[in-house]
Motif scaffolding. Structure first.
Motif, PDB file in Angstrom:
ATOM      1  N   SER A  23       0.837  -1.201   0.000  1.00 33.32           N
ATOM      2  CA  SER A  23       0.000   0.000   0.000  1.00 33.32           C
ATOM      3  C   SER A  23       0.866   1.244   0.000  1.00 33.32           C
ATOM      4  O   SER A  23       2.091   1.178   0.174  1.00 33.32           O
ATOM      5  CB  SER A  23      -0.936   0.006   1.217  1.00 33.32           C
ATOM      6  OG  SER A  23      -0.187   0.013   2.417  1.00 33.32           O
ATOM      7  N   ALA A  27       3.218   0.479  -2.765  1.00 31.94           N
ATOM      8  CA  ALA A  27       2.396  -0.030  -3.863  1.00 31.94           C
ATOM      9  C   ALA A  27       2.694   0.709  -5.160  1.00 31.94           C
ATOM     10  O   ALA A  27       2.680   0.106  -6.254  1.00 31.94           O
ATOM     11  CB  ALA A  27       0.915   0.099  -3.511  1.00 31.94           C
ATOM     12  N   ASP A  46       0.246  -6.982   5.041  1.00 31.49           N
ATOM     13  CA  ASP A  46      -1.144  -6.714   4.671  1.00 31.49           C
ATOM     14  C   ASP A  46      -1.527  -7.590   3.481  1.00 31.49           C
ATOM     15  O   ASP A  46      -1.384  -7.192   2.317  1.00 31.49           O
ATOM     16  CB  ASP A  46      -1.329  -5.235   4.348  1.00 31.49           C
ATOM     17  CG  ASP A  46      -2.802  -4.841   4.186  1.00 31.49           C
ATOM     18  OD1 ASP A  46      -3.637  -5.737   3.947  1.00 31.49           O
ATOM     19  OD2 ASP A  46      -3.099  -3.639   4.284  1.00 31.49           O
ATOM     20  N   ALA A  49      -4.437  -6.189   0.956  1.00 26.69           N
ATOM     21  CA  ALA A  49      -3.976  -5.125   0.056  1.00 26.69           C
ATOM     22  C   ALA A  49      -2.999  -5.676  -0.977  1.00 26.69           C
ATOM     23  O   ALA A  49      -3.027  -5.276  -2.152  1.00 26.69           O
ATOM     24  CB  ALA A  49      -3.326  -4.004   0.861  1.00 26.69           C
ATOM     25  N   LEU A  53      -3.432  -5.654  -5.095  1.00 23.03           N
ATOM     26  CA  LEU A  53      -2.413  -5.052  -5.963  1.00 23.03           C
ATOM     27  C   LEU A  53      -1.959  -6.034  -7.038  1.00 23.03           C
ATOM     28  O   LEU A  53      -1.844  -5.670  -8.216  1.00 23.03           O
ATOM     29  CB  LEU A  53      -1.226  -4.605  -5.116  1.00 23.03           C
ATOM     30  CG  LEU A  53      -0.035  -3.988  -5.846  1.00 23.03           C
ATOM     31  CD1 LEU A  53      -0.445  -2.755  -6.634  1.00 23.03           C
ATOM     32  CD2 LEU A  53       1.084  -3.658  -4.855  1.00 23.03           C
ATOM     33  N   THR A 197      -0.750   9.889   0.961  1.00 22.10           N
ATOM     34  CA  THR A 197      -1.313   8.569   0.712  1.00 22.10           C
ATOM     35  C   THR A 197      -2.718   8.507   1.311  1.00 22.10           C
ATOM     36  O   THR A 197      -3.142   9.438   2.006  1.00 22.10           O
ATOM     37  CB  THR A 197      -0.440   7.488   1.365  1.00 22.10           C
ATOM     38  OG1 THR A 197      -0.437   7.714   2.797  1.00 22.10           O
ATOM     39  CG2 THR A 197       0.999   7.554   0.860  1.00 22.10           C
ATOM     40  N   GLU A 198      -3.418   7.403   1.078  1.00 28.22           N
ATOM     41  CA  GLU A 198      -4.738   7.250   1.687  1.00 28.22           C
ATOM     42  C   GLU A 198      -4.633   7.321   3.216  1.00 28.22           C
ATOM     43  O   GLU A 198      -5.475   7.917   3.884  1.00 28.22           O
ATOM     44  CB  GLU A 198      -5.361   5.920   1.261  1.00 28.22           C
ATOM     45  CG  GLU A 198      -5.755   5.867  -0.209  1.00 28.22           C
ATOM     46  CD  GLU A 198      -6.392   4.546  -0.576  1.00 28.22           C
ATOM     47  OE1 GLU A 198      -6.673   3.740   0.339  1.00 28.22           O
ATOM     48  OE2 GLU A 198      -6.620   4.309  -1.772  1.00 28.22           O
ATOM     49  N   ARG A 199      -3.585   6.701   3.765  1.00 22.78           N
ATOM     50  CA  ARG A 199      -3.417   6.695   5.216  1.00 22.78           C
ATOM     51  C   ARG A 199      -3.164   8.097   5.760  1.00 22.78           C
ATOM     52  O   ARG A 199      -3.742   8.499   6.777  1.00 22.78           O
ATOM     53  CB  ARG A 199      -2.266   5.757   5.583  1.00 22.78           C
ATOM     54  CG  ARG A 199      -1.948   5.680   7.078  1.00 22.78           C
ATOM     55  CD  ARG A 199      -0.889   4.612   7.338  1.00 22.78           C
ATOM     56  NE  ARG A 199      -0.566   4.493   8.744  1.00 22.78           N
ATOM     57  CZ  ARG A 199       0.401   5.174   9.347  1.00 22.78           C
ATOM     58  NH1 ARG A 199       1.159   6.026   8.652  1.00 22.78           N
ATOM     59  NH2 ARG A 199       0.636   5.011  10.636  1.00 22.78           N
TER      60      ARG A 199
END
Length: 255
Positions: A23, A27, A46, A49, A53, A197-199
């Motif tokens: 991720s 990623a 993870d 995820a 991918l 990032t999304e996080r």
């Protein structure tokens, strides 16, 4: 303005190992190297995820290989690298990406937290590098890319152990560049700014953060994982064959 990005013929069929690749920035590394035609193996904990991918990259020249690995377990790390080697061949490029910038206060750190944080953010970079050097010697050279951070450079607060670990990455790169360079093995640090990032967007990007980015970056807009991945492509390709022992900062001009 339409962006047109580089292709690197030297990366086709090159064997690349990426830590923390399921991720975020990792990623993006997996996707960009796979799209260049490299053979990619990546490590992460993870599984969901990682599987998503791999499915997304099913049409790549070489579908990336996912290996479950808790990088804080050095025996597991060595075993995963051996498995990657068995599946894609001798490792020519190592990207030491895995990290966690979870917030913490100095007053709350005990010995266990200290050891765990350094294991997550620093120790695996050193031992993964140690594990792939024999491969690169056999190949006649290679590229090691260690992920740093501008957080400690701009005196970011709220993560003293993370800052210490990322500062140490710079020391490790500088300390190894001459020795490895004599074997045509390049080692550089790739240093992100605040990559959204999304996080990061979920946990820490608020209105104050948006204002800080707009005020501090020379270039407008959010820094995204692909910007880091494209810099990594250059550092892994033959185009950077005389680049080693350097910090490559990608931060929109913040530092």
């Amino acid at each position: 303005m339409m962006s047109r990005f580089a292709c690197y013929p030297s990366l086709v069929d090159r064997n690349v190992l990426i830590t923390g690749g399921a991720s975020g920035i990792g990623a993006a590394f997996v996707e960009q190297f796979s799209r260049q035609g490299a053979r990619v193996a990546f490590l992460d904990v993870d599984e969901r995820a990682a599987e998503t991918l791999v499915e997304r990259l099913a049409d790549a020249r070489h579908v990336p290989i996912y290996l479950y690995c808790d990088l804080t377990d050095l025996d597991a790390l060595r075993a995963a690298i051996a498995s990657a080697r068995a599946q894609i061949g001798a490792i020519a490029v190592l990207i030491n990406n895995a990290a966690n910038d979870g917030r913490h206060a100095l007053a709350d750190i005990d010995e266990s937290a200290f050891e765990h944080n350094l294991a997550v953010n620093l120790r695996h970079q050193i031992f993964a590098t140690q594990a792939v050097i024999p491969d690169m010697r056999r190949l006649g050279g290679g590229s090691i890319i260690c992920l740093g951070s501008t957080g400690w450079m701009r005196k970011g607060a709220g993560y003293p152990l993370y800052a210490a670990a990322k500062a140490a990455v710079r020391g490790f790169v500088n300390g190894m560049a001459r020795e490895l360079g004599q074997q045509r093995i390049r080692i550089n640090s790739l240093v992100p700014g605040w990559v959204i990032t999304e996080r990061q967007a979920r946990l820490w990007l608020d209105d104050a953060g948006r204002e800080e980015i707009a005020r501090s970056q020379c270039l407008p807009g959010f820094l995204k994982p692909d910007e880091l991945a494209r810099a990594a492509l250059f550092l892994a390709a033959d185009d950077s064959r005389m680049c080693t022992g350097q910090d490559y900062i990608v931060d929109g001009g913040w530092i």
